[in-house]
Design an enzyme around this catalytic site. Sequence first.
Site, mmCIF file in Angstrom:
data_model
loop_
_atom_site.group_PDB
_atom_site.id
_atom_site.type_symbol
_atom_site.label_atom_id
_atom_site.label_comp_id
_atom_site.label_asym_id
_atom_site.label_seq_id
_atom_site.Cartn_x
_atom_site.Cartn_y
_atom_site.Cartn_z
ATOM 1 N N GLY A 332 0.831 -1.203 0.000
ATOM 2 C CA GLY A 332 0.000 0.000 0.000
ATOM 3 C C GLY A 332 0.866 1.254 0.000
ATOM 4 O O GLY A 332 0.551 2.252 -0.647
ATOM 5 N N TRP A 335 2.396 1.590 -3.439
ATOM 6 C CA TRP A 335 1.390 2.003 -4.414
ATOM 7 C C TRP A 335 1.454 3.525 -4.634
ATOM 8 O O TRP A 335 1.196 4.018 -5.725
ATOM 9 C CB TRP A 335 0.000 1.611 -3.894
ATOM 10 C CG TRP A 335 -1.139 2.103 -4.747
ATOM 11 C CD1 TRP A 335 -1.648 1.497 -5.854
ATOM 12 C CD2 TRP A 335 -1.906 3.303 -4.563
ATOM 13 N NE1 TRP A 335 -2.684 2.239 -6.369
ATOM 14 C CE2 TRP A 335 -2.860 3.356 -5.593
ATOM 15 C CE3 TRP A 335 -1.874 4.339 -3.627
ATOM 16 C CZ2 TRP A 335 -3.780 4.397 -5.717
ATOM 17 C CZ3 TRP A 335 -2.785 5.383 -3.755
ATOM 18 C CH2 TRP A 335 -3.715 5.395 -4.775
ATOM 19 N N HIS A 336 1.857 4.265 -3.581
ATOM 20 C CA HIS A 336 1.897 5.721 -3.681
ATOM 21 C C HIS A 336 3.035 6.229 -4.549
ATOM 22 O O HIS A 336 2.995 7.346 -5.046
ATOM 23 C CB HIS A 336 1.999 6.363 -2.288
ATOM 24 C CG HIS A 336 0.725 6.272 -1.522
ATOM 25 N ND1 HIS A 336 0.382 5.154 -0.793
ATOM 26 C CD2 HIS A 336 -0.307 7.135 -1.393
ATOM 27 C CE1 HIS A 336 -0.811 5.358 -0.229
ATOM 28 N NE2 HIS A 336 -1.246 6.541 -0.584
ATOM 29 N N GLY A 337 4.069 5.433 -4.713
ATOM 30 C CA GLY A 337 5.169 5.909 -5.556
ATOM 31 C C GLY A 337 6.366 4.992 -5.493
ATOM 32 O O GLY A 337 6.502 4.176 -4.570
ATOM 33 N N PHE A 480 0.412 10.183 -7.818
ATOM 34 C CA PHE A 480 0.427 8.781 -7.410
ATOM 35 C C PHE A 480 -0.290 7.921 -8.448
ATOM 36 O O PHE A 480 -0.555 6.798 -8.246
ATOM 37 C CB PHE A 480 -0.235 8.602 -6.035
ATOM 38 C CG PHE A 480 0.382 9.474 -4.974
ATOM 39 C CD1 PHE A 480 1.761 9.623 -4.939
ATOM 40 C CD2 PHE A 480 -0.377 10.137 -4.054
ATOM 41 C CE1 PHE A 480 2.348 10.432 -3.983
ATOM 42 C CE2 PHE A 480 0.204 10.952 -3.077
ATOM 43 C CZ PHE A 480 1.563 11.096 -3.053
#
Lengths: 480, 276
Positions: A332, A335-337, A480
């Site tokens: 998770g 997933w943001h970067g 993102f």
Amino acid sequence: MSFVSWPFALFLPVVFALHYLGRSQGWQVGVLTLSSFIFYGWSHPRLIPLLAIACWVNSAASWALFRSGQTDRQRRQVLLWALVFNLGTLGFFKYAALIGRLVLPEALWSLIGPWLSSIPLPVGISFFTFQGISLVVDAWHAGSKGIPGLPGEDGGGRVGRHYGNVTFFKAFFPQLVAGPIVKAGEFFHQIGPKRLTQIPWDASVKTLILGFFLKMVVADNLKEVTAAIRYPEFLDLPSINLAALVYAFSFQLLADFAGYSLIAIGLARLFGYELPANFNHPYLSRSITEFWRRWHMTLSSWLREYLYIPLGGNRSGEWRTYQNLFLVMFLGGLWHGAAWSYAVWGTAHGVLLALERLTGRHRVSDSRPWSLLSILQAFLCFTAVTFLWLLFQLPEFGQAVLYLRTLATQGGPPQVQALYVIACFSLPVVLWHLWGAIEPWRRTWSRQTSDRVTVVLHGSMLFLILTNSGPPGEFIYFQF
Amino acid sequence: MQSASQSLRILIVAAVLCGLWSVVRIQLPKPELAETNYTANRMRIERFLEGPKPKCLIVGTSIAGRLLPSYFKGSGLENIVNLSLDGASPITGLQLTLGQPKTPDLVLLEAHRLWNPVRANDHQLLALSQGMDRRLHSEVTLTKADSRPTTVLYGWLKSHQHQEGGQVTEAKGPVNPSGVLKTVPRPEELIRAVHELEARGTKVVMIRLPVGRENPVDPKGQDDVDLLVKDLGLPTIDLYRQSLEWAEPIRYSDGLHLAPESARRLACALALQAKR
């Protein structure tokens, strides 16, 4: 195209008029799909083929899973290839450079590294690939009968309409770029002919006003000061400003992202669709577990349904539960970067969640009444979350550590101008949370009182949108 | 049809608040300072583009931005506008000036960071002076930067703080000795802009202001600014070196920008010399 831009101010009324001009479902879905592609390709038309291919592959895969007479092996293969496509697209555009640096030998990296690093991140890719995964997994579970609103072969579905509806689901412009992440089961049953008379005007207008207020007044003004959380600029700032800036960034991030989600929900309502809520006053959370039930709720729900539970969730013993928790939060975070700081951020949340699980705090009800102790718990939770956000603004881990060290040691008189901005534009977020906290009490108000307060609050927000907006800028979650 | 009664009443409340604010706004003095750089720049650009055409214009950075037009009252240089832009290159101010059909009689060009290249912030400001937002702000007074409630409040608080002396700090030792540039890059865009202004009948005068911790180590020695001034061949008012002779030292609000009282004294000195 951004929701807060002049082209969008022209785009919306035109699409709205065209949508309600026709009365058939085919016309309306067609108008919304076509306009969604225009919306997506407005600044970067070269991204249109990527979205079109993603829509086509997921339509084809879900239809293949809906066909009758398929063997389990065939269906499994379709699911596997669809997942490989979705994750592969995300991996290529988002993580190619990060993975390449890790696995490629130095000589090969020096050859193709610059090319891999130069691959641009298509806006919204993290969101529409997740929707694609949700669709094919739901289609896999549903079989040939299909899912509500998207019938399979045995349910009377037709291939042409299936492709059209899936493309619409993936591309629907209010949620295309930054969510909320809509699951297939939440959307398809809503597709149908829409009438102007069905529009919930009051709900749409109030949601849009709150969304635009959070983005244009709160986030865009706070952005002016939080830009100072940048190396080496922050080295010159006194401790009090450094501390205030961390909280200001926390408010900005929430206002920016919640603002986007609310605008998306309000816009979708104008076209007759209900998108899931994404935020529920997250800084009222009294534990990290509760925080993840209130923050980016559609991502949490997606991760739980399509990752945590398939991994075994909490049904395979204590050790596996902790392992799953860490893995989900680690992924998770990533997933943001494509930066290790995001992984550290996710893992830190994983650690806090595990600690709460160990102490049994994850079972505590979110709706328990407020007390002095729970206010303290909420403040501690907010502070922990807030300081972890620092990794979003300073993705270089060393710089984040330096920031904290400077915060702890640097004296000097406060810079009042920045503190004034922080106080002015953080206040609305604090009040918004207080509004959430007094909800049980608000339920005792008469309908008339509640109605009046709502009208005055939204009227005031609209006034401030007109007079007190900050410099226009992109939404943070676009990156993102 | 679903109810839209709340929506209508929300619009009415917003309209009433706009009306009330318009009335209140007229009673209050216009703010000269803003809470953020962007708003301060917007305010200066809007005043320059929409106000009466100035005879004298200051173009520079946030340093010269501290010379508020009100400080020039009674100095004989009342019709002055300050187009110094925070965090921007002075070239941007010159470009905005050249974009007008009539240029001012006198442009006072701040020498500090003249060699700074035009960056993203400058492009944003130039776009701000041309875009749809600009047109909206020029048509609807209430959407102007100096009508923002938080800016009006900030301006009011600052004006009271100024009257009480405000927060000041002594300048620390120079951290940027002599600008640290080994050679002064020749700012071609700047030279072009200055020549174009002169061709249109505007007199351009360089001004040098004290810049706190960025003041040169050796006040008497030649530095980058001197080299640049010489290169451009423009008349110069060196308020930095003049201020070294003053009995009362220059004070700064943050070690770099002028404190109100010092800015006021420098504005008076500047007005005296500019009139000549």
